[in-house]
Design an enzyme around this catalytic site. Sequence first.
Site, PDB file in Angstrom:
ATOM      1  N   ARG A  42      -4.851   9.551  -1.967  1.00 28.78           N
ATOM      2  CA  ARG A  42      -5.708  10.016  -0.878  1.00 28.78           C
ATOM      3  C   ARG A  42      -4.882  10.799   0.129  1.00 28.78           C
ATOM      4  NH1 ARG A  42      -8.114   5.603   1.997  1.00 28.78           N
ATOM      5  NH2 ARG A  42      -9.627   7.090   2.781  1.00 28.78           N
ATOM      6  N   LYS A  85       0.061  -3.182  -0.704  1.00 25.00           N
ATOM      7  CA  LYS A  85      -0.925  -2.442  -1.508  1.00 25.00           C
ATOM      8  C   LYS A  85      -0.612  -2.563  -3.004  1.00 25.00           C
ATOM      9  CE  LYS A  85      -2.921   2.201  -1.919  1.00 25.00           C
ATOM     10  NZ  LYS A  85      -3.298   3.393  -1.193  1.00 25.00           N
ATOM     11  N   ARG A 109      -4.825   0.873  10.948  1.00 25.70           N
ATOM     12  CA  ARG A 109      -3.754  -0.045  10.561  1.00 25.70           C
ATOM     13  C   ARG A 109      -3.692  -1.185  11.587  1.00 25.70           C
ATOM     14  NH1 ARG A 109       0.484   0.670  13.928  1.00 25.70           N
ATOM     15  NH2 ARG A 109       0.691   2.710  14.915  1.00 25.70           N
TER      16      ARG A 109
END
Length: 322
Positions: free
Chosen positions: A121, A186, A319
């Site tokens: 992304r 992640k 975040r």
Amino acid sequence: MKSRALLGLLADGQVHSGESLAASLGISRTAIWKQIRRAMDDGVRIETIRGKGYRLLSDMDLLDESRIIQGLAPQHRSAIELSVLDEVDSTNAEIVRRRRESGTGRIPVCIADCQTAGRGRRGRPWQSPRGQNLYLSMGLTFQGSFAMLDGLSLVLGVAVAEALEQQGVPDVGLKWPNDIFVGGSKLAGILVELQGELEEGVVQVVAGIGLNVHMTESTDVDQSWSSLAMALPDRGWRRSDLATSVVSKVLEAVDEFAERGFSRFTGRWQSRDIFAGKALVATQGELSGTGRGIDASGNYLIDDGSELVRVRAGEISLRVQS
Ligand code: BTN
């Protein structure tokens, strides 16, 4: 990798003579030797036993097309057109090309052993080393407008989280809009790209999923990342079985989304929200506040102390405040 068929023969860990390998693949012994050399250059550990042949030393997790297909329910098996490739620039780009070339009416699914130009992304590259991870894309078609894409992106996150849970991964988290997290890092990312409008009211998208499986080292990832091998080191992972679960769950989820809408997914998304109750800041702009989950369209809600501010996917990234 030209040597995938060869590695398939060696995958049993037994010694195979150059002659028997050459006969099985219908090529010369010199060609076998060249493929062995190339595989070794790619990091595959193969023992050469003088006068006897070759033996695979590493426990290789090869992508096995027939295993992927066999693991699917019959209705999913007949709904897709699967291609498993040794190497490609990007599986998302490959789906776009395949759709231009042919129209079988089936859902194109592409899985590659490595990508030379994997994309993430926000224009970031996606690390795609050979044989390590799952790189999978599906070409999906929906009746509706582009407005459904925000919801779809979250639906795919739920589908991948549920696929991982089906494979025994505990405590899978979702970071809005659709990053997959384990243990605070992640594990997988999803890239939804719009291919265009086929005709009025029919939207084509490519959903690309990158899932870190065996990778334990990478110098080029600019965020905290994990892999299944790092998070759950005592389990052996087969990329083919992960692919089967991901394809099945995505097909189930997109059908449910098309028929019943996003409301079926809000609870499933919220229960995995890693931002809920945390102090957040937007990486661009002024916004900060406490994470309060998603609304009925998949927008993220932030309590800034005086009101709930709605954030749309694609407009901003969030975040946890450090
Ligand atoms: C992200 O940035 O989080 C999205 C990553 C998506 C990576 C996958 S790997 C398979 C597919 N092909 C690509 O080039 N990208 C997606």
